[in-house]
Scaffold this active site. Structure first.
Site, PDB file in Angstrom:
ATOM      1  CG  ASN A  86      -1.876  -1.167   1.246  1.00 50.55           C
ATOM      2  OD1 ASN A  86      -2.338  -1.598   0.200  1.00 50.55           O
ATOM      3  ND2 ASN A  86      -2.177  -1.684   2.424  1.00 50.55           N
ATOM      4  N   GLY A  92      -4.095   3.263   0.621  1.00 53.72           N
ATOM      5  CA  GLY A  92      -4.459   2.564   1.851  1.00 53.72           C
ATOM      6  C   GLY A  92      -3.317   2.418   2.838  1.00 53.72           C
ATOM      7  CD  GLN A  93       2.686   3.915   3.077  1.00 52.83           C
ATOM      8  OE1 GLN A  93       2.657   4.494   2.002  1.00 52.83           O
ATOM      9  NE2 GLN A  93       3.803   3.674   3.736  1.00 52.83           N
ATOM     10  CG  HIS A  99       4.292  -1.818   5.498  1.00 50.00           C
ATOM     11  ND1 HIS A  99       4.265  -0.449   5.662  1.00 50.00           N
ATOM     12  CD2 HIS A  99       3.002  -2.199   5.367  1.00 50.00           C
ATOM     13  CE1 HIS A  99       3.006  -0.023   5.656  1.00 50.00           C
ATOM     14  NE2 HIS A  99       2.219  -1.060   5.458  1.00 50.00           N
ATOM     15  CG  LEU A 100       6.258  -7.315   0.391  1.00 50.17           C
ATOM     16  CD1 LEU A 100       5.794  -6.496  -0.800  1.00 50.17           C
ATOM     17  CD2 LEU A 100       7.586  -7.991   0.046  1.00 50.17           C
ATOM     18  CG  HIS A 101       0.399  -5.770   3.854  1.00 48.53           C
ATOM     19  ND1 HIS A 101      -0.227  -5.750   5.085  1.00 48.53           N
ATOM     20  CD2 HIS A 101       0.538  -4.470   3.493  1.00 48.53           C
ATOM     21  CE1 HIS A 101      -0.457  -4.490   5.449  1.00 48.53           C
ATOM     22  NE2 HIS A 101       0.009  -3.691   4.496  1.00 48.53           N
TER      23      HIS A 101
HETATM   24  P1  DGP Z   1      -0.789  -0.336   5.765  1.00 49.04           P
HETATM   25  O1  DGP Z   1      -2.255  -0.063   5.824  1.00 49.04           O
HETATM   26  O2  DGP Z   1      -0.382  -0.973   4.442  1.00 49.04           O
HETATM   27  O3  DGP Z   1       0.034   0.868   6.130  1.00 49.04           O
HETATM   28  O4  DGP Z   1      -0.540  -1.466   6.840  1.00 49.04           O
HETATM   29  C1  DGP Z   1      -0.089  -1.223   8.121  1.00 49.04           C
HETATM   30  C2  DGP Z   1      -0.248  -2.514   8.878  1.00 49.04           C
HETATM   31  O5  DGP Z   1       0.550  -2.442  10.035  1.00 49.04           O
HETATM   32  C3  DGP Z   1      -1.669  -2.824   9.356  1.00 49.04           C
HETATM   33  O6  DGP Z   1      -2.112  -4.012   8.722  1.00 49.04           O
HETATM   34  C4  DGP Z   1      -1.548  -3.029  10.851  1.00 49.04           C
HETATM   35  C5  DGP Z   1      -0.063  -3.154  11.080  1.00 49.04           C
HETATM   36  N1  DGP Z   1       0.423  -2.541  12.298  1.00 49.04           N
HETATM   37  C6  DGP Z   1       0.255  -1.255  12.689  1.00 49.04           C
HETATM   38  N2  DGP Z   1       0.870  -1.039  13.861  1.00 49.04           N
HETATM   39  C7  DGP Z   1       1.447  -2.223  14.205  1.00 49.04           C
HETATM   40  C8  DGP Z   1       2.224  -2.635  15.318  1.00 49.04           C
HETATM   41  O7  DGP Z   1       2.531  -1.886  16.245  1.00 49.04           O
HETATM   42  N3  DGP Z   1       2.629  -3.931  15.337  1.00 49.04           N
HETATM   43  C9  DGP Z   1       2.328  -4.806  14.334  1.00 49.04           C
HETATM   44  N4  DGP Z   1       2.770  -6.053  14.443  1.00 49.04           N
HETATM   45  N5  DGP Z   1       1.602  -4.450  13.261  1.00 49.04           N
HETATM   46  C10 DGP Z   1       1.165  -3.176  13.220  1.00 49.04           C
END
Ligand code: DGP
Length: 113
Positions: A86, A92-93, A99-101
């Site tokens: 994203n 949707g970021q 980061h890569l999901h």
């Molecule tokens: P995006 O929407 O692509 O920016 O995804 C961000 C993702 O990061 C979202 O799926 C939830 C995850 N996330 C946010 N904060 C934290 C955290 O503190 N720890 C972990 N493990 N994941 C997190």
């Protein structure tokens, strides 16, 4: 700099790192959207994919290589998985650190929402 993913990469938040090398770390997403939902990030802070300088774009291949390894380890291949990056607000970021999901373990649908 106050970046939550930088803090995770430095091991400061106690988040378990499931993959680690010199430049890349990976950990479970806090809010999983699939049975396997891993975030693969560079240790270096890039706010988004658009912010990676051309001469550092190789880091994106390093993220993909880590994803490949994790997909094999988690056995979401050959059934299949999805990689998502994203980028920016309409992309949707929500966390401003590249980061890569890696999503797998269920049937993905297309198009995404
Ligand atoms: P995006 O929407 O692509 O920016 O995804 C961000 C993702 O990061 C979202 O799926 C939830 C995850 N996330 C946010 N904060 C934290 C955290 O503190 N720890 C972990 N493990 N994941 C997190």
């Amino acid at each position: 700099m106050d970046c939550i993913f930088c803090a995770i990469a430095r091991g400061e938040l106690g988040t378990k790192l499931i993959y680690e090398d010199e430049d890349v770390v990976a950990f479970e997403d806090l809010n999983p959207q699939a049975p396997t939902h891993i975030l693969v990030i560079p240790r270096r802070h890039y706010p988004s994919l658009q912010d990676v300088p051309k001469d550092e774009i190789g880091i994106v291949a390093r993220l993909a290589a880590a994803a490949q390894e994790l997909a094999a380890e988690r056995r979401i291949w050959p059934s299949g998985y999805r990689l998502v990056v994203n980028s920016g607000s309409e992309g949707g970021q929500t966390v401003s650190h590249l980061h890569l999901h890696v999503l797998g373990g269920r049937q993905m649908v297309w198009p995404p929402g």
